[in-house]
Design an enzyme around this catalytic site. Structure first.
Site, mmCIF file in Angstrom:
data_model
loop_
_atom_site.group_PDB
_atom_site.id
_atom_site.type_symbol
_atom_site.label_atom_id
_atom_site.label_comp_id
_atom_site.label_asym_id
_atom_site.label_seq_id
_atom_site.Cartn_x
_atom_site.Cartn_y
_atom_site.Cartn_z
ATOM 1 N N GLY A 71 9.048 -6.404 -1.363
ATOM 2 C CA GLY A 71 9.278 -5.578 -0.178
ATOM 3 C C GLY A 71 9.802 -6.399 0.991
ATOM 4 N N THR A 72 9.242 -7.580 1.186
ATOM 5 C CA THR A 72 9.629 -8.406 2.331
ATOM 6 C C THR A 72 11.112 -8.772 2.253
ATOM 7 O OG1 THR A 72 7.398 -9.301 2.422
ATOM 8 C CG2 THR A 72 9.105 -10.563 3.551
ATOM 9 N N ASN A 155 1.354 1.352 6.214
ATOM 10 C CA ASN A 155 0.497 0.644 5.265
ATOM 11 C C ASN A 155 -0.953 0.568 5.722
ATOM 12 O OD1 ASN A 155 2.240 -1.038 7.043
ATOM 13 N ND2 ASN A 155 0.732 -2.598 6.538
ATOM 14 N N GLN A 183 4.902 1.635 0.679
ATOM 15 C CA GLN A 183 3.635 2.350 0.447
ATOM 16 C C GLN A 183 3.851 3.779 -0.048
ATOM 17 O OE1 GLN A 183 0.553 1.140 0.557
ATOM 18 N NE2 GLN A 183 1.045 -0.880 1.384
ATOM 19 N N SER A 203 8.528 -2.134 -3.496
ATOM 20 C CA SER A 203 7.891 -3.330 -4.053
ATOM 21 C C SER A 203 7.121 -2.957 -5.310
ATOM 22 C CB SER A 203 6.943 -3.905 -2.999
ATOM 23 O OG SER A 203 6.228 -4.980 -3.540
ATOM 24 N N HIS A 205 4.569 -4.505 -6.896
ATOM 25 C CA HIS A 205 3.109 -4.708 -7.055
ATOM 26 C C HIS A 205 2.265 -3.635 -6.373
ATOM 27 C CE1 HIS A 205 1.806 -6.592 -3.120
ATOM 28 N NE2 HIS A 205 3.098 -6.799 -3.013
ATOM 29 N N THR A 241 19.048 -16.135 -10.422
ATOM 30 C CA THR A 241 18.914 -15.645 -11.794
ATOM 31 C C THR A 241 17.894 -14.505 -11.845
ATOM 32 O OG1 THR A 241 19.396 -17.855 -12.572
ATOM 33 C CG2 THR A 241 18.304 -16.379 -14.149
ATOM 34 N N CYS A 328 -1.847 -8.755 4.315
ATOM 35 C CA CYS A 328 -1.077 -9.923 4.722
ATOM 36 C C CYS A 328 -1.428 -10.383 6.125
ATOM 37 C CB CYS A 328 0.400 -9.624 4.620
ATOM 38 S SG CYS A 328 0.782 -7.900 4.578
HETATM 39 C C1 LIG Z 1 4.827 -1.281 4.144
HETATM 40 C C2 LIG Z 1 4.982 -2.626 3.516
HETATM 41 N N1 LIG Z 1 6.161 -3.253 3.607
HETATM 42 C C3 LIG Z 1 6.380 -4.446 3.042
HETATM 43 C C4 LIG Z 1 5.389 -5.092 2.351
HETATM 44 C C5 LIG Z 1 5.681 -6.413 1.722
HETATM 45 O O1 LIG Z 1 5.882 -6.251 0.337
HETATM 46 P P1 LIG Z 1 5.844 -7.541 -0.631
HETATM 47 O O2 LIG Z 1 4.422 -7.962 -0.699
HETATM 48 O O3 LIG Z 1 6.377 -7.047 -1.931
HETATM 49 O O4 LIG Z 1 6.737 -8.562 -0.003
HETATM 50 C C6 LIG Z 1 4.121 -4.480 2.233
HETATM 51 C C7 LIG Z 1 3.006 -5.185 1.551
HETATM 52 O O5 LIG Z 1 1.907 -5.284 2.082
HETATM 53 C C8 LIG Z 1 3.917 -3.213 2.820
HETATM 54 O O6 LIG Z 1 2.753 -2.577 2.742
#
Ligand SMILES: Cc1ncc(COP(=O)(O)O)c(C=O)c1O
Length: 389
Positions: A71-72, A155, A183, A203, A205, A241, A328
């Site tokens: 996601g990031t 989130n 989310q 994302s 996970h 890759t 995070c």
């Molecule tokens: C709304 C949101 N955006 C981005 C992220 C980041 O995703 P990733 O952990 O895959 O980098 C998260 C993860 O906590 C999230 O909840």
């Protein structure tokens, strides 16, 4: 001791079906997806299948999906990529981006970084439920606006933003619209075409896939500038890759997510509603976020005279995993920017707890939490100088 995981918004276990699908791609089909031999073609084909599975969940086309590391990275590529490219087309003043005060740090920090580079960012405020006002959005748009980036569903508090209206406004003003849907994916039906979304981050996970892989939907015709130079993978937008096992896992997770969307959503909503109803029986407990426009798996509470970190530690002692903020940022021990943005005082923000459910959550999990949590809150309050009832 019983163990209950209620932190699915932080991450999810990988679904067994996803694991089974991934395994052959570690040691059997291990080729480099860019190689022309049969080993490479097997990996390439697996990637194309994954694109189909991801696009299916979003009602997009397979060639509109780019693989990323999560996601990031998707957020960074979308926001910086759109900002840098479109900047070239404008005159030198007032490059403008609109976002909200309650974005995930992956968006907020990217916007702050762009501000340092001369971009002008408007952070839209939210109401007490965490909703932006579409009138504020419309008022903020100017001829210099390059990008609107608004989170699909928050989130922390789970509030779902008015995506359809935002999409219409973006389209009317011909501004690129990105949403961080990390989310929301797998919990809310998403049709990127109907919602006029140009860029969407997801994302793996968070949807029962492996960690370290994600995707960015890029509507056909929307152009981005790359932020990582290299071998030119993913149409030159994201060199590196392919992480084929991860990509295969993400694809399978999306396929399951699509097939199970209704079932999973109904299951989580039933459990969530019981959880909320029972926990709100605790004296001076409140629900953060919107009562209806919220993710089916999100329950976010605050308790007067309670310190969220202590509450979490005591719950952990009883085998219950919850969260105070987003995983995070919760280690920072600062009041959450989201909770402050919805108007909570710092001490109220610190007294908050997020419980998030998932596909694997059970009635028994909810019963255990509704039995243990009130007791833990009472015990903490007995020790609290702030609780003198
Ligand atoms: C709304 C949101 N955006 C981005 C992220 C980041 O995703 P990733 O952990 O895959 O980098 C998260 C993860 O906590 C999230 O909840």
């Amino acid at each position: 001791m019983k163990k209950v995981y209620m932190d699915y918004a932080a991450t999810t276990p990988v679904d067994k079906e996803v694991i089974d699908e991934m395994i052959p791609y570690f040691d059997k089909y291990y080729g480099n997806a860019s190689s022309i031999h049969s080993f490479g073609r097997d990996a390439f084909d697996a990637g194309e299948k994954s694109r189909e599975q991801i696009s299916g969940l979003l009602s997009a086309n397979a060639d509109e999906i780019i693989f990323t590391s999560g996601g990031t990275e998707s957020d960074n590529l979308a926001i910086k990529g759109a900002a840098y490219l479109n900047k070239k087309k404008r005159d030198s003043k007032g490059y403008h981006i609109i976002t909200s005060e309650i974005e995930h740090p992956a968006v907020l920090e990217t916007c702050k970084y762009l501000e340092k580079q001369g971009f002008n960012v408007k952070y839209l405020p939210v109401d007490k439920y965490g909703l932006i006002k579409t009138k504020d959005l419309e008022d903020a748009i100017s001829k210099n606006t390059l990008l609107i980036t608004i989170i699909f569903a928050n989130n922390e508090i789970g509030t779902i933003e008015p995506m359809e209206e935002i999409g219409k406004i973006a389209k009317k003003h011909d501004v690129i619209f990105h949403t961080d849907a990390v989310q929301a994916v797998g919990k809310v039906p998403i049709d990127v075409k109907k919602l006029n979304i140009d860029l969407l981050s997801l994302s793996s996970h968070k949807i029962y896939g492996p960690k370290g892989v994600g995707a960015l939907y890029i509507r056909k015709g929307v152009k981005l500038q790359t932020i990582a130079h290299g071998g030119g993978h993913e149409k030159g937008l994201r060199s590196s890759t392919h992480n084929t096992p991860g990509i295969v896992g993400l694809g399978k997770a999306c396929e399951l997510g699509m097939n199970r969307l209704k079932k999973d959503a109904a299951h989580m909503k039933n459990l969530r509603d019981v959880l909320i109803k029972e926990i709100l029986k605790v004296e001076e407990s409140y629900l953060n976020g919107h009562p209806e426009k919220r993710l089916v798996n999100n329950a976010h509470f605050r308790f007067t005279a309670i310190e969220g970190e202590s509450l979490n530690l005591m719950l952990d002692d009883k085998g219950i995993a919850g969260a105070t903020g987003s995983a995070c940022s919760s280690k920072k021990l600062q009041a959450s920017h989201v909770l402050l943005a919805i108007g909570l005082k710092p001490e109220e923000a610190h007294g908050s707890l997020r419980l998030s459910l998932g596909r694997m959550s059970t009635k028994e999990d909810v019963s255990y939490v509704t039995e243990v949590l009130p007791e833990v809150v009472n015990n903490l309050r007995k020790m609290s100088p702030l609780w003198n009832r």
